[in-house]
Design a protein around this motif. Structure first.
Motif, PDB file in Angstrom:
ATOM      1  N   GLU A 262      50.401  27.804  14.456  1.00  0.00           N
ATOM      2  CA  GLU A 262      50.311  27.520  15.889  1.00  0.00           C
ATOM      3  C   GLU A 262      49.069  28.162  16.505  1.00  0.00           C
ATOM      4  N   GLY A 263      47.946  27.989  15.827  1.00  0.00           N
ATOM      5  CA  GLY A 263      46.657  28.441  16.348  1.00  0.00           C
ATOM      6  C   GLY A 263      46.319  29.894  16.085  1.00  0.00           C
ATOM      7  N   LYS A 264      47.248  30.652  15.497  1.00  0.00           N
ATOM      8  CA  LYS A 264      47.009  32.071  15.258  1.00  0.00           C
ATOM      9  C   LYS A 264      46.741  32.317  13.777  1.00  0.00           C
ATOM     10  N   PRO A 265      45.612  32.974  13.430  1.00  0.00           N
ATOM     11  CA  PRO A 265      45.281  33.211  12.016  1.00  0.00           C
ATOM     12  C   PRO A 265      46.056  34.380  11.422  1.00  0.00           C
ATOM     13  N   TYR A 266      46.368  34.250  10.130  1.00  0.00           N
ATOM     14  CA  TYR A 266      47.050  35.308   9.398  1.00  0.00           C
ATOM     15  C   TYR A 266      46.449  35.431   8.001  1.00  0.00           C
ATOM     16  N   LEU A 267      46.468  36.659   7.463  1.00  0.00           N
ATOM     17  CA  LEU A 267      46.157  36.862   6.057  1.00  0.00           C
ATOM     18  C   LEU A 267      47.447  36.694   5.246  1.00  0.00           C
ATOM     19  N   VAL A 268      47.318  36.166   4.040  1.00  0.00           N
ATOM     20  CA  VAL A 268      48.483  35.928   3.186  1.00  0.00           C
ATOM     21  C   VAL A 268      48.431  36.867   1.986  1.00  0.00           C
ATOM     22  N   PRO A 269      49.345  37.824   1.883  1.00  0.00           N
ATOM     23  CA  PRO A 269      49.367  38.702   0.709  1.00  0.00           C
ATOM     24  C   PRO A 269      50.071  38.029  -0.467  1.00  0.00           C
ATOM     25  N   ARG A 270      49.696  38.438  -1.658  1.00  0.00           N
ATOM     26  CA  ARG A 270      50.466  38.003  -2.825  1.00  0.00           C
ATOM     27  C   ARG A 270      51.921  38.459  -2.620  1.00  0.00           C
ATOM     28  N   PHE A 271      52.855  37.636  -3.002  1.00  0.00           N
ATOM     29  CA  PHE A 271      54.295  37.871  -2.856  1.00  0.00           C
ATOM     30  C   PHE A 271      54.795  37.648  -1.425  1.00  0.00           C
ATOM     31  N   SER A 272      53.985  36.988  -0.583  1.00  0.00           N
ATOM     32  CA  SER A 272      54.456  36.601   0.747  1.00  0.00           C
ATOM     33  C   SER A 272      55.475  35.471   0.624  1.00  0.00           C
ATOM     34  N   ALA A 273      56.471  35.480   1.513  1.00  0.00           N
ATOM     35  CA  ALA A 273      57.465  34.408   1.545  1.00  0.00           C
ATOM     36  C   ALA A 273      56.918  33.133   2.177  1.00  0.00           C
ATOM     37  N   ALA A 274      55.744  33.223   2.808  1.00  0.00           N
ATOM     38  CA  ALA A 274      55.178  32.063   3.495  1.00  0.00           C
ATOM     39  C   ALA A 274      54.718  31.008   2.493  1.00  0.00           C
ATOM     40  N   VAL A 275      55.012  29.750   2.802  1.00  0.00           N
ATOM     41  CA  VAL A 275      54.575  28.651   1.932  1.00  0.00           C
ATOM     42  C   VAL A 275      53.135  28.277   2.273  1.00  0.00           C
ATOM     43  N   PRO A 276      52.397  27.748   1.297  1.00  0.00           N
ATOM     44  CA  PRO A 276      51.050  27.258   1.606  1.00  0.00           C
ATOM     45  C   PRO A 276      51.118  25.910   2.328  1.00  0.00           C
ATOM     46  N   THR A 277      50.504  25.853   3.492  1.00  0.00           N
ATOM     47  CA  THR A 277      50.482  24.626   4.281  1.00  0.00           C
ATOM     48  C   THR A 277      49.076  24.043   4.283  1.00  0.00           C
ATOM     49  N   GLU A 278      48.925  22.947   4.994  1.00  0.00           N
ATOM     50  CA  GLU A 278      47.615  22.312   5.094  1.00  0.00           C
ATOM     51  C   GLU A 278      46.603  23.217   5.808  1.00  0.00           C
ATOM     52  N   ALA A 279      47.086  24.267   6.473  1.00  0.00           N
ATOM     53  CA  ALA A 279      46.205  25.220   7.152  1.00  0.00           C
ATOM     54  C   ALA A 279      45.934  26.464   6.307  1.00  0.00           C
ATOM     55  N   THR A 280      46.385  26.454   5.050  1.00  0.00           N
ATOM     56  CA  THR A 280      46.256  27.618   4.178  1.00  0.00           C
ATOM     57  C   THR A 280      45.112  27.429   3.192  1.00  0.00           C
ATOM     58  N   SER A 281      44.387  28.498   2.931  1.00  0.00           N
ATOM     59  CA  SER A 281      43.338  28.489   1.907  1.00  0.00           C
ATOM     60  C   SER A 281      43.525  29.706   1.015  1.00  0.00           C
ATOM     61  N   GLY A 282      42.908  29.668  -0.157  1.00  0.00           N
ATOM     62  CA  GLY A 282      43.013  30.791  -1.078  1.00  0.00           C
ATOM     63  C   GLY A 282      43.693  30.393  -2.370  1.00  0.00           C
ATOM     64  N   ARG A 283      44.375  31.327  -2.987  1.00  0.00           N
ATOM     65  CA  ARG A 283      44.997  31.101  -4.288  1.00  0.00           C
ATOM     66  C   ARG A 283      46.363  30.428  -4.115  1.00  0.00           C
ATOM     67  N   ILE A 284      46.316  29.165  -3.779  1.00  0.00           N
ATOM     68  CA  ILE A 284      47.536  28.400  -3.531  1.00  0.00           C
ATOM     69  C   ILE A 284      48.471  28.479  -4.738  1.00  0.00           C
ATOM     70  N   GLU A 285      47.898  28.448  -5.934  1.00  0.00           N
ATOM     71  CA  GLU A 285      48.688  28.406  -7.164  1.00  0.00           C
ATOM     72  C   GLU A 285      49.499  29.667  -7.404  1.00  0.00           C
ATOM     73  N   GLU A 286      49.230  30.748  -6.642  1.00  0.00           N
ATOM     74  CA  GLU A 286      50.006  31.982  -6.783  1.00  0.00           C
ATOM     75  C   GLU A 286      51.009  32.172  -5.653  1.00  0.00           C
TER      76      GLU A 286
END
Length: 332
Positions: A262-286
């Protein structure tokens, strides 16, 4: 027994899982416009962010649709705020869907407001309690993708609940990737089904393209039950596609990507419960690639309306459902 279609005002006794991040207003509206019960993922959204998604939801469909909330990840006070917003900012055709049991005070508040309640459970005890509070009960088996609420297989849980709750509306969830599997769930005693993984790969899903591709390429043996994706949602096992993170939980929990909610940026740590969405970049495969055993029967990306139509022929209350281009274009 009451079909989910009759209780929720649907053409098809089919519910879409309100998957946080993946199930945005586009998917929820497309599913509802096709005659089933779409559901937007509320997850931890509150205030302006929740208002924005509710506005898109109610603008995108004039049919019954839901908002999914998760009591255990937000706590009582935050859940109370979320419930208040849904009740205040949406019309009565919007039902509240809870992943896991809310407090009785929440049931009371929603019932007084005249809204339908859907509760996903993983145990007989919780199912009986939710039914006693007037809820449509979704019985989640361990075949399901995502966070697991119990330890029973789908049809065992459905059968046990049906024996105790002959008049309740029971919906089966877990491992349902084909009409034939849906029919098996109905034979076990369900009045309808809830699909998650099948809608992850829908065109209107906000899942990252790499996530969708991984699901369509996967077999049920590629899924594992683990508890490694606990940052943001501790204490739950979950079924996901096997990744480097599931293979080696000792990897450092460093940042492996970025996302925007919803317009707010976040960093995604390894082992995050967040799913990769179309707004996500990085190591999607992990990242957390939630996926049920139904993936063996899900081989391509299709529209949400096509998913609904495929299941409509075997589900209670089903009427012929055709892809409605006008309805889909109405999605906000």
């Amino acid at each position: 027994m009451r079909s989910a279609a009759s209780v929720l005002g649907l053409q098809v006794s089919l519910l879409q899982s309100g998957m946080g991040g993946v199930a945005g207003s586009e998917l929820a509206c497309a599913v509802s416009n096709a005659g089933a019960a779409g559901c937007v993922g509320g997850y931890k959204l509150v205030g302006g962010a929740l208002s924005a998604i509710l506005a898109r939801l109610t603008a995108g469909t004039d049919r019954p649709v839901g908002v999914n909330l998760i009591p255990e990840v937000v706590g009582p006070e935050e859940l109370d705020r979320q419930v208040a917003q849904v009740l205040d900012e949406t019309p009565s055709r919007v039902h509240l869907s809870f992943f896991g049991m809310p407090d009785d005070s929440v049931f009371d508040r929603v019932n007084v407001a005249g809204r339908q309640v859907v509760v996903q459970v993983g145990s007989v005890q919780d199912g009986v309690h939710a039914a006693g509070r007037g809820a449509v009960v979704v019985a989640q088996g361990t075949e399901a993708g995502g966070h697991l609420l119990g330890t029973s297989r789908r049809d065992d849980l459905v059968g046990a609940l049906r024996t105790l709750l002959p008049d309740a509306c029971l919906v089966a969830s877990g491992g349902i990737g084909s009409p034939e599997e849906a029919a098996r769930a109905l034979a076990a005693g369900a009045d309808g089904v809830l699909l998650g993984t099948a809608f992850v790969v829908a065109h209107q899903s906000r899942a990252h393209a790499g996530f969708k591709s991984a699901v369509t390429a996967a077999d049920r043996t590629d899924t594992v039950i683990t508890d490694v994706y606990e940052i943001g949602w501790p204490g739950r096992r979950h079924r996901v596609l096997a990744t480097a993170a599931t293979a080696d939980p000792g990897l450092p929990a460093k940042f492996i990507g970025r996302t925007v909610v919803e317009g707010k940026p976040y960093l995604v740590p390894r082992f995050s419960a967040a799913v990769p969405t179309e707004a996500t970049s990085g190591r999607i495969e992990e990242m957390a690639l939630y996926c049920g055993r139904s993936c063996s029967e899900i081989n391509e990306e299709v529209s949400a309306a096509d998913v609904v139509a495929a299941f409509a022929r075997v589900l209670p209350g089903a009427e012929p459902v055709k892809t409605n281009e006008r309805a889909e274009s109405h999605v906000g």
